[in-house]
Design a protein around this motif. Sequence first.
Motif, PDB file in Angstrom:
ATOM      1  N   ARG A 174       2.232  43.443  -1.989  1.00  0.00           N
ATOM      2  CA  ARG A 174       1.564  43.035  -3.230  1.00  0.00           C
ATOM      3  C   ARG A 174       1.827  41.552  -3.459  1.00  0.00           C
ATOM      4  O   ARG A 174       2.479  40.896  -2.644  1.00  0.00           O
ATOM      5  CB  ARG A 174       2.047  43.868  -4.411  1.00  0.00           C
ATOM      6  CG  ARG A 174       3.519  43.688  -4.753  1.00  0.00           C
ATOM      7  CD  ARG A 174       3.917  44.561  -5.929  1.00  0.00           C
ATOM      8  NE  ARG A 174       5.320  44.384  -6.287  1.00  0.00           N
ATOM      9  CZ  ARG A 174       5.978  45.145  -7.160  1.00  0.00           C
ATOM     10  NH1 ARG A 174       5.349  46.145  -7.751  1.00  0.00           N
ATOM     11  NH2 ARG A 174       7.243  44.908  -7.433  1.00  0.00           N
ATOM     12  N   ARG A 175       1.347  41.013  -4.571  1.00  0.00           N
ATOM     13  CA  ARG A 175       1.542  39.592  -4.875  1.00  0.00           C
ATOM     14  C   ARG A 175       3.025  39.225  -4.920  1.00  0.00           C
ATOM     15  O   ARG A 175       3.448  38.207  -4.409  1.00  0.00           O
ATOM     16  CB  ARG A 175       0.910  39.254  -6.229  1.00  0.00           C
ATOM     17  CG  ARG A 175      -0.598  39.072  -6.199  1.00  0.00           C
ATOM     18  CD  ARG A 175      -1.094  38.829  -7.611  1.00  0.00           C
ATOM     19  NE  ARG A 175      -2.522  38.534  -7.651  1.00  0.00           N
ATOM     20  CZ  ARG A 175      -3.033  37.318  -7.648  1.00  0.00           C
ATOM     21  NH1 ARG A 175      -2.233  36.267  -7.584  1.00  0.00           N
ATOM     22  NH2 ARG A 175      -4.343  37.132  -7.699  1.00  0.00           N
ATOM     23  N   SER A 176       3.801  40.066  -5.584  1.00  0.00           N
ATOM     24  CA  SER A 176       5.228  39.782  -5.766  1.00  0.00           C
ATOM     25  C   SER A 176       6.061  40.636  -4.822  1.00  0.00           C
ATOM     26  O   SER A 176       5.747  41.810  -4.589  1.00  0.00           O
ATOM     27  CB  SER A 176       5.634  40.089  -7.221  1.00  0.00           C
ATOM     28  OG  SER A 176       7.037  40.123  -7.353  1.00  0.00           O
ATOM     29  N   ASP A 177       7.142  40.056  -4.279  1.00  0.00           N
ATOM     30  CA  ASP A 177       8.033  40.851  -3.442  1.00  0.00           C
ATOM     31  C   ASP A 177       9.194  41.433  -4.250  1.00  0.00           C
ATOM     32  O   ASP A 177      10.209  41.845  -3.693  1.00  0.00           O
ATOM     33  CB  ASP A 177       8.557  40.016  -2.270  1.00  0.00           C
ATOM     34  CG  ASP A 177       9.366  38.796  -2.726  1.00  0.00           C
ATOM     35  OD1 ASP A 177       9.497  38.581  -3.947  1.00  0.00           O
ATOM     36  OD2 ASP A 177       9.864  38.065  -1.857  1.00  0.00           O
ATOM     37  N   ARG A 178       9.018  41.479  -5.563  1.00  0.00           N
ATOM     38  CA  ARG A 178      10.036  42.078  -6.431  1.00  0.00           C
ATOM     39  C   ARG A 178      10.315  43.521  -6.002  1.00  0.00           C
ATOM     40  O   ARG A 178       9.389  44.289  -5.766  1.00  0.00           O
ATOM     41  CB  ARG A 178       9.542  42.051  -7.885  1.00  0.00           C
ATOM     42  CG  ARG A 178      10.555  42.571  -8.909  1.00  0.00           C
ATOM     43  CD  ARG A 178       9.983  42.519 -10.324  1.00  0.00           C
ATOM     44  NE  ARG A 178       8.890  43.453 -10.511  1.00  0.00           N
ATOM     45  CZ  ARG A 178       7.626  43.132 -10.582  1.00  0.00           C
ATOM     46  NH1 ARG A 178       7.244  41.864 -10.457  1.00  0.00           N
ATOM     47  NH2 ARG A 178       6.689  44.043 -10.758  1.00  0.00           N
ATOM     48  N   GLU A 180      11.007  47.485  -5.812  1.00  0.00           N
ATOM     49  CA  GLU A 180      10.384  48.588  -6.546  1.00  0.00           C
ATOM     50  C   GLU A 180      11.078  49.886  -6.148  1.00  0.00           C
ATOM     51  O   GLU A 180      11.363  50.106  -4.969  1.00  0.00           O
ATOM     52  CB  GLU A 180       8.901  48.667  -6.196  1.00  0.00           C
ATOM     53  CG  GLU A 180       8.082  49.562  -7.089  1.00  0.00           C
ATOM     54  CD  GLU A 180       7.848  48.974  -8.457  1.00  0.00           C
ATOM     55  OE1 GLU A 180       8.097  49.693  -9.454  1.00  0.00           O
ATOM     56  OE2 GLU A 180       7.423  47.809  -8.554  1.00  0.00           O
ATOM     57  N   TYR A 187       6.770  43.344   0.757  1.00  0.00           N
ATOM     58  CA  TYR A 187       6.239  42.102   1.312  1.00  0.00           C
ATOM     59  C   TYR A 187       5.240  41.502   0.324  1.00  0.00           C
ATOM     60  O   TYR A 187       4.626  42.215  -0.473  1.00  0.00           O
ATOM     61  CB  TYR A 187       5.495  42.363   2.623  1.00  0.00           C
ATOM     62  CG  TYR A 187       6.359  42.692   3.808  1.00  0.00           C
ATOM     63  CD1 TYR A 187       6.727  41.700   4.721  1.00  0.00           C
ATOM     64  CD2 TYR A 187       6.782  43.993   4.052  1.00  0.00           C
ATOM     65  CE1 TYR A 187       7.493  41.996   5.837  1.00  0.00           C
ATOM     66  CE2 TYR A 187       7.551  44.307   5.171  1.00  0.00           C
ATOM     67  CZ  TYR A 187       7.906  43.302   6.058  1.00  0.00           C
ATOM     68  OH  TYR A 187       8.666  43.605   7.165  1.00  0.00           O
ATOM     69  N   THR A 188       5.040  40.206   0.417  1.00  0.00           N
ATOM     70  CA  THR A 188       3.959  39.577  -0.338  1.00  0.00           C
ATOM     71  C   THR A 188       2.675  39.665   0.487  1.00  0.00           C
ATOM     72  O   THR A 188       2.704  39.979   1.681  1.00  0.00           O
ATOM     73  CB  THR A 188       4.262  38.096  -0.640  1.00  0.00           C
ATOM     74  OG1 THR A 188       4.390  37.392   0.602  1.00  0.00           O
ATOM     75  CG2 THR A 188       5.542  37.951  -1.452  1.00  0.00           C
ATOM     76  N   GLU A 190       0.901  37.452   1.711  1.00  0.00           N
ATOM     77  CA  GLU A 190       0.897  36.531   2.847  1.00  0.00           C
ATOM     78  C   GLU A 190       1.458  37.175   4.120  1.00  0.00           C
ATOM     79  O   GLU A 190       1.162  36.727   5.232  1.00  0.00           O
ATOM     80  CB  GLU A 190       1.686  35.267   2.513  1.00  0.00           C
ATOM     81  CG  GLU A 190       1.029  34.349   1.493  1.00  0.00           C
ATOM     82  CD  GLU A 190       1.097  34.890   0.072  1.00  0.00           C
ATOM     83  OE1 GLU A 190       0.288  34.436  -0.771  1.00  0.00           O
ATOM     84  OE2 GLU A 190       1.941  35.768  -0.200  1.00  0.00           O
ATOM     85  N   ARG A 321      -7.151  36.767 -12.677  1.00  0.00           N
ATOM     86  CA  ARG A 321      -6.816  37.636 -11.553  1.00  0.00           C
ATOM     87  C   ARG A 321      -7.858  38.707 -11.309  1.00  0.00           C
ATOM     88  O   ARG A 321      -7.881  39.356 -10.268  1.00  0.00           O
ATOM     89  CB  ARG A 321      -5.447  38.302 -11.789  1.00  0.00           C
ATOM     90  CG  ARG A 321      -4.275  37.332 -11.758  1.00  0.00           C
ATOM     91  CD  ARG A 321      -2.963  38.086 -11.815  1.00  0.00           C
ATOM     92  NE  ARG A 321      -1.823  37.202 -11.637  1.00  0.00           N
ATOM     93  CZ  ARG A 321      -0.567  37.611 -11.552  1.00  0.00           C
ATOM     94  NH1 ARG A 321      -0.304  38.912 -11.642  1.00  0.00           N
ATOM     95  NH2 ARG A 321       0.420  36.752 -11.395  1.00  0.00           N
TER      96      ARG A 321
END
Length: 323
Positions: A174-178, A180, A187-188, A190, A321
């Motif tokens: 996803r956008r954030s690698d925070r 979960e 992963y981000t 990218e 977004r």
Amino acid sequence: MKQIVCLHSLTPEQIRQIEQAAPGFELIIKNKKELTPEQVQAAEIIIGWSKTIASHALQEDSQLKWVQTWSAGVDTLPLERLRDRGILLTNSSGVHAIPISESIFAMMLSFSRQMHIAVRHQLQKKWESDLKVPGQSTLGEINGKTLVIVGVGEIGRETARLAQAFGMKVIGVRRSDRPEPNVDRMYTMESLHEALGQADYIVNVLPLTDETHHMFDAAAWNAAQKGACFINAGRGPTVDTASLIDALRSGQISGAGLDVFEQEPLPADNPLWEMDQVIITPHVAGSNDRYTERVVDIFTENVKAYVAGQKPPRNLVDYERMY
């Protein structure tokens, strides 16, 4: 009196729920064909959306201030016009988490246990214990396999929870690698291709934005682990259909469970219909008998805040977004 227009049927209990949460508002429940232009223009809040009402809802003298969609996706709405008018937009994200995650697992288990092939044999009254199709091994199991979830929102989180219960390794993108819960590694976007290279199963639950259009293309399939299964329960145009067909024919992707498509209904001459390694459902993964109940719960919480002069706290869409 201020007006709320709802384009979908509600039970008497759901009507009372909304009316109690929105004192000072009149609730009008009509489908798009029954609404008059005057009723559309007079509505301060609209629950649901339709191209049929768009021209009246977005006129200069329209009273519209907030749209609560009936769907999670908002890519079919006139986002620029809504944004330019300063209209609040909330979606129904979260309503689909349980039915879509269960649909995802129905497909994954079908591929693992070849249930889709057994059903086709059943229709032919054919007793055949060898259920494998080209590019696939015989009966397997999902325990110990790696699941890559692309788009870890509400649906992705529930899918990850179920995957952990089945003993799968879960990778999220996803956008954030925070971090979960229930996701072993995040992963981000990218690093999408790096993540795909580890997948036995790939689940796409991305929204459709300018960034995600055709994100799953020939380069993505080539980056994937050979023989991975792909499931799309997000948005059809996030996948380049022609390249997916090529990947299925070559065996690079061994199976595809598809609920959404670039063109819907899927044309009768599309090769996907004829492929034994493909499961097709007609954009129904999110449908269930509790859908309206969950949308009304989201709207009720939001309208209480709105009446109190606050922004809706749940599912407020970011126009930049597009979700």
